[in-house]
Design a protein around this motif. Structure first.
Motif, PDB file in Angstrom:
ATOM      1  N   GLN A   1      -3.032 -19.792   0.258  1.00  0.00           N
ATOM      2  CA  GLN A   1      -2.790 -18.332  -0.013  1.00  0.00           C
ATOM      3  C   GLN A   1      -2.461 -17.771  -1.340  1.00  0.00           C
ATOM      4  N   ILE A   2      -1.880 -18.714  -2.305  1.00  0.00           N
ATOM      5  CA  ILE A   2      -1.473 -18.184  -3.351  1.00  0.00           C
ATOM      6  C   ILE A   2      -2.504 -18.227  -4.371  1.00  0.00           C
ATOM      7  N   ARG A   3      -3.260 -19.153  -4.213  1.00  0.00           N
ATOM      8  CA  ARG A   3      -4.412 -19.147  -5.149  1.00  0.00           C
ATOM      9  C   ARG A   3      -5.427 -18.091  -4.957  1.00  0.00           C
TER      10      ARG A   3
ATOM     11  N   ILE B   1       0.772  -1.414  -0.108  1.00  0.00           N
ATOM     12  CA  ILE B   1       0.010   0.180   0.077  1.00  0.00           C
ATOM     13  C   ILE B   1       1.016   1.217  -0.177  1.00  0.00           C
ATOM     14  N   ASP B   2       2.164   1.242   0.661  1.00  0.00           N
ATOM     15  CA  ASP B   2       3.045   2.152   0.696  1.00  0.00           C
ATOM     16  C   ASP B   2       3.580   2.590  -0.325  1.00  0.00           C
ATOM     17  N   GLY B   3       3.735   1.713  -1.416  1.00  0.00           N
ATOM     18  CA  GLY B   3       4.291   1.817  -2.838  1.00  0.00           C
ATOM     19  C   GLY B   3       5.621   1.120  -2.839  1.00  0.00           C
ATOM     20  N   LYS B   4       6.038   0.540  -1.830  1.00  0.00           N
ATOM     21  CA  LYS B   4       7.305  -0.175  -1.706  1.00  0.00           C
ATOM     22  C   LYS B   4       7.068  -1.691  -2.378  1.00  0.00           C
ATOM     23  N   LEU B   5       8.223  -2.132  -2.764  1.00  0.00           N
ATOM     24  CA  LEU B   5       8.277  -3.557  -3.071  1.00  0.00           C
ATOM     25  C   LEU B   5       8.289  -4.459  -1.822  1.00  0.00           C
ATOM     26  N   LYS B   6       7.622  -5.314  -1.613  1.00  0.00           N
ATOM     27  CA  LYS B   6       7.168  -6.160  -0.566  1.00  0.00           C
ATOM     28  C   LYS B   6       7.615  -7.869  -0.768  1.00  0.00           C
ATOM     29  N   LYS B   7       8.029  -8.456   0.121  1.00  0.00           N
ATOM     30  CA  LYS B   7       8.469  -9.863  -0.017  1.00  0.00           C
ATOM     31  C   LYS B   7       7.477 -10.885   0.900  1.00  0.00           C
ATOM     32  N   LYS B   8       7.020 -11.688   0.797  1.00  0.00           N
ATOM     33  CA  LYS B   8       5.812 -12.403   1.560  1.00  0.00           C
ATOM     34  C   LYS B   8       6.751 -13.191   2.497  1.00  0.00           C
ATOM     35  N   HIS B   9       6.668 -13.735   3.751  1.00  0.00           N
ATOM     36  CA  HIS B   9       7.259 -14.463   4.531  1.00  0.00           C
ATOM     37  C   HIS B   9       6.998 -15.677   4.185  1.00  0.00           C
ATOM     38  N   LYS B  10       8.099 -16.709   4.293  1.00  0.00           N
ATOM     39  CA  LYS B  10       8.253 -18.011   3.661  1.00  0.00           C
ATOM     40  C   LYS B  10       7.016 -18.859   4.142  1.00  0.00           C
ATOM     41  N   THR B  11       6.310 -18.555   5.319  1.00  0.00           N
ATOM     42  CA  THR B  11       5.387 -19.160   5.887  1.00  0.00           C
ATOM     43  C   THR B  11       3.826 -19.005   5.129  1.00  0.00           C
ATOM     44  N   ASN B  12       4.035 -18.062   4.138  1.00  0.00           N
ATOM     45  CA  ASN B  12       2.764 -17.649   3.500  1.00  0.00           C
ATOM     46  C   ASN B  12       2.909 -18.049   2.239  1.00  0.00           C
ATOM     47  N   LEU B  13       3.631 -18.928   1.786  1.00  0.00           N
ATOM     48  CA  LEU B  13       3.862 -19.690   0.420  1.00  0.00           C
ATOM     49  C   LEU B  13       3.219 -20.944   0.414  1.00  0.00           C
TER      50      LEU B  13
END
Length: 75
Positions: A67-69, A51-63
């Protein structure tokens, strides 16, 4: 350092570099759609623009598949 694309044509090193530079407030600001990178048939990393316009990376537990679908598809 030379990095080559994997079989699918995606360079995970490229996304990692963009994410690292954005975390340091150094580099171009890019809007990246949700991008999931797979290695050996399994989700490896997930990048998106926050939301802040920054590139983010999700934590491994969310992979995980649920959650991807996407929950809803709009055509």
């Amino acid at each position: 350092m030379t990095q080559s694309c994997h079989g699918d044509g995606v360079s995970d090193y490229f996304f990692e570099l963009l994410w690292t530079k954005d975390e340091l407030n150094f580099g171009p600001q890019l809007n990246v759609p949700d991008t999931v990178i797979y290695r050996y048939g399994k989700p490896y990393s997930w990048y998106f623009t926050g939301i802040d316009g920054k590139l983010k990376k999700k934590h491994k537990t969310n992979l995980v598949g649920d959650q991807i679908r996407p929950s809803t598809l709009s055509y």
